[in-house]
Design a protein around this motif. Sequence first.
Motif, mmCIF file in Angstrom:
data_model
loop_
_atom_site.group_PDB
_atom_site.id
_atom_site.type_symbol
_atom_site.label_atom_id
_atom_site.label_comp_id
_atom_site.label_asym_id
_atom_site.label_seq_id
_atom_site.Cartn_x
_atom_site.Cartn_y
_atom_site.Cartn_z
ATOM 1 N N ASP A 3 0.842 -1.192 0.000
ATOM 2 C CA ASP A 3 0.000 0.000 0.000
ATOM 3 C C ASP A 3 0.877 1.242 0.000
ATOM 4 N N ILE A 4 0.265 2.371 -0.343
ATOM 5 C CA ILE A 4 0.948 3.662 -0.412
ATOM 6 C C ILE A 4 0.587 4.472 0.819
ATOM 7 N N ASP A 5 1.573 5.163 1.375
ATOM 8 C CA ASP A 5 1.294 5.994 2.531
ATOM 9 C C ASP A 5 0.402 7.169 2.116
ATOM 10 N N PRO A 6 -0.636 7.459 2.904
ATOM 11 C CA PRO A 6 -1.514 8.585 2.553
ATOM 12 C C PRO A 6 -0.793 9.915 2.396
ATOM 13 N N LEU A 7 0.393 10.046 3.024
ATOM 14 C CA LEU A 7 1.182 11.266 2.813
ATOM 15 C C LEU A 7 1.439 11.508 1.336
ATOM 16 N N PHE A 8 1.611 10.418 0.588
ATOM 17 C CA PHE A 8 2.011 10.529 -0.811
ATOM 18 C C PHE A 8 0.855 10.337 -1.787
ATOM 19 N N GLY A 9 -0.236 9.725 -1.340
ATOM 20 C CA GLY A 9 -1.351 9.497 -2.250
ATOM 21 C C GLY A 9 -1.899 8.096 -2.105
ATOM 22 N N SER A 10 -2.156 7.459 -3.235
ATOM 23 C CA SER A 10 -2.820 6.159 -3.227
ATOM 24 C C SER A 10 -2.190 5.243 -4.265
ATOM 25 N N LEU A 11 -2.604 3.978 -4.228
ATOM 26 C CA LEU A 11 -2.163 3.030 -5.249
ATOM 27 C C LEU A 11 -2.592 3.492 -6.633
ATOM 28 N N ALA A 12 -3.779 4.086 -6.730
ATOM 29 C CA ALA A 12 -4.243 4.599 -8.027
ATOM 30 C C ALA A 12 -3.298 5.687 -8.535
ATOM 31 N N ASP A 13 -2.793 6.524 -7.629
ATOM 32 C CA ASP A 13 -1.834 7.560 -8.039
ATOM 33 C C ASP A 13 -0.551 6.926 -8.564
ATOM 34 N N LEU A 14 -0.096 5.864 -7.898
ATOM 35 C CA LEU A 14 1.119 5.204 -8.359
ATOM 36 C C LEU A 14 0.889 4.524 -9.703
ATOM 37 N N ASP A 15 -0.272 3.906 -9.876
ATOM 38 C CA ASP A 15 -0.590 3.299 -11.165
ATOM 39 C C ASP A 15 -0.560 4.352 -12.274
ATOM 40 N N ALA A 16 -1.035 5.559 -11.966
ATOM 41 C CA ALA A 16 -1.017 6.639 -12.963
ATOM 42 C C ALA A 16 0.414 7.032 -13.305
ATOM 43 N N ILE A 17 1.303 7.016 -12.314
ATOM 44 C CA ILE A 17 2.708 7.329 -12.577
ATOM 45 C C ILE A 17 3.345 6.241 -13.441
ATOM 46 N N ILE A 18 3.089 4.975 -13.097
ATOM 47 C CA ILE A 18 3.628 3.873 -13.909
ATOM 48 C C ILE A 18 3.197 4.036 -15.357
ATOM 49 N N ALA A 19 1.908 4.310 -15.574
ATOM 50 C CA ALA A 19 1.402 4.492 -16.941
ATOM 51 C C ALA A 19 2.018 5.721 -17.594
ATOM 52 N N GLY A 20 2.128 6.816 -16.817
ATOM 53 C CA GLY A 20 2.690 8.044 -17.377
ATOM 54 C C GLY A 20 4.154 7.909 -17.744
ATOM 55 N N VAL A 21 4.916 7.214 -16.921
ATOM 56 C CA VAL A 21 6.327 6.959 -17.215
ATOM 57 C C VAL A 21 6.449 6.121 -18.480
ATOM 58 N N HIS A 22 5.666 5.040 -18.564
ATOM 59 C CA HIS A 22 5.734 4.159 -19.735
ATOM 60 C C HIS A 22 5.265 4.876 -21.000
ATOM 61 N N ASP A 23 4.250 5.720 -20.887
ATOM 62 C CA ASP A 23 3.760 6.460 -22.055
ATOM 63 C C ASP A 23 4.837 7.369 -22.630
ATOM 64 N N ARG A 24 5.760 7.790 -21.799
ATOM 65 C CA ARG A 24 6.835 8.683 -22.243
ATOM 66 C C ARG A 24 8.111 7.922 -22.586
ATOM 67 N N GLY A 25 8.010 6.605 -22.671
ATOM 68 C CA GLY A 25 9.163 5.805 -23.063
ATOM 69 C C GLY A 25 10.191 5.619 -21.973
ATOM 70 N N MET A 26 9.804 5.880 -20.720
ATOM 71 C CA MET A 26 10.711 5.701 -19.592
ATOM 72 C C MET A 26 10.272 4.479 -18.778
ATOM 73 N N LYS A 27 11.034 4.142 -17.755
ATOM 74 C CA LYS A 27 10.735 2.995 -16.905
ATOM 75 C C LYS A 27 10.757 3.419 -15.445
ATOM 76 N N LEU A 28 10.138 2.598 -14.593
ATOM 77 C CA LEU A 28 10.000 2.956 -13.184
ATOM 78 C C LEU A 28 10.661 1.910 -12.291
ATOM 79 N N VAL A 29 11.468 2.389 -11.347
ATOM 80 C CA VAL A 29 12.121 1.552 -10.347
ATOM 81 C C VAL A 29 11.560 1.908 -8.979
ATOM 82 N N MET A 30 11.237 0.883 -8.198
ATOM 83 C CA MET A 30 10.785 1.091 -6.821
ATOM 84 C C MET A 30 11.917 0.769 -5.854
ATOM 85 N N ASP A 31 11.931 1.488 -4.729
ATOM 86 C CA ASP A 31 12.855 1.160 -3.657
ATOM 87 C C ASP A 31 12.370 -0.105 -2.963
#
Length: 573
Positions: free
Chosen positions: A80-108
């Motif tokens: 789960d995502i800490d409410p300080l930062f948002g939600s899982l839906a927000d992270l899913d939007a970032i994953i999609a946005g990164v991929h749409d721009r030809g980039m990739k996402l790494v998680m800690d």
Amino acid sequence: MSPETTAVDPRPAGWWKSAVVYQIYPRSFADYNGDGMGDLPGILGKLDYLKQLGVDVVWLSPVYKSPQDDNGYDISDYHDIDPLFGSLADLDAIIAGVHDRGMKLVMDLVVNHTSDEHQWFVESRDPASPKRDWYWWRPARPGFEPGAPGAEPTGWKAAFGGSAWEFDERSGEYYLHIFSRKQPDLNWENPTVRQAIYAMMRWWVDRGVDGFRMDVINLISKPAELADTAPPEGQAYDANFGSVMNGPRLDEFLAEMNREVGLDEQQLITVGETPGATIEVARSITDPDRHELNMVFTFEHVSLDSQPGGVKWHLAELPLPVLKKNLADWQEGLADAGWNSLYWNNHDQPRAVSRFGDDSPEFRVASAKTLGTVLHLHKGTPYVYQGEELGMTNTYFTDISQYQDLESVNYHAEALSLGLEAEAVLHSLSVKSRDNARTPMQWNDRSHAGFTEGIPWLPANPNYLVVNAEAAVADPDSVFHHYRKLIELRHENPVVVEGRFELLLPDHERLWAFVRTGADSSLLVLANLSREPLELPVAELPDLTGSTLLLGTHGAGSPTVLAPWESRILRLA
């Protein structure tokens, strides 16, 4: 994975070698909702900026649910995502946005320890629980009353101060925490623990994540006996690190992780943070034939400005030949097996231009560019920490009340209790504190550097009026555009990725010179790391006749003189 996803977001073999990674420290990057804390919607709104810079990978420091004792590196729920930062839906939007721009996402990935509020640990506190063995529990030292001074199972010290053992009254025993007492260490000897971690990693990969940065991953294999031992000869860490890092089953655990999660099979990018790892350890972990990790973060070069003993707060001068030799040793050590990561700074290190460059108004831009030139032209995968591409500097806090970093606050209290002078302690913090890297990203010259409409959790560096992204993007001669060109150079020239590295003039106290040699071309990098003009020792360098300037920090000048903090990348004839 669908054919459409494969077509849009391929991960060809070895793609990470030519990639450039950009690290985001989420709480300090961009605040969307105005609460003073950076968040995922704020990051989503800045993806076009990262695309313009040209980076290939976005790495997010932890955004998981957490009590935030150590700014998110104490995780209470991996799913789960800490409410300080948002939600899982927000992270899913970032994953999609990164991929749409030809980039990739790494998680800690933080799996040496959890938060003490993680459900696993809550259950583990019960001596009868099946999860008791998921963490390291030990009775008091023989002859001592549990909880009494000196009763800790070993004398190990925690990285953030105090004992590495915390007494738990509920269960009558101590648990191990190499870091904060709210970060109990997981017991990787338990195969059920490992499988739970691998299942969590697969869950994130299925969600679209392209890889992992693995926090202190070389601490996961503890010795068979948790006992007091002397630190290894020359070890730069407290005895607890000397006892628990690079343990006997480290390679086994990493190979198992690779296999169980499908890291190599899916061409995921993996980098392990490995404090105290030697070249030999790094070769073992990153040798592709061993199927463990792609690369590791070495700590040697960011420990060179400490006095012998390796305590980061005990400051020392760093002669250029010492720094050059260390990076060259790693280049040579991993030349035929393994792969280097390249970095100057991150969320745990002070700002590069203040540490290795010259952050004075006169030389900040030139030195920031030249540090970028030197790093990106070594062999390995470069990492850019947020704001590095702007030449952001240390913040230079002057009072302990301004600091929020747990390590810094604890050191200040411990150092004063030992009788160190307050002025000297504050000076060390101003140079080395992690808060230097955690002040808000400087987006523009408006209130709080454009980071938030509220009150930022850390104050913005006052120089944001001059040092900010809006001004840098608009200035074709800025640090930002120099970094953009360095990234383009890597993408367009295979020699930057695969070329052999050779250090020249290793003892020169101001000149950093090296050659990268590929199958059909050679590059010469020349950098003046000083405030004074530098006459090039032409007779000791490769023949410059017919060479072509690919990228430089200064305009046209003398071919044999480097201006202060000038660097050049030349293609040799």
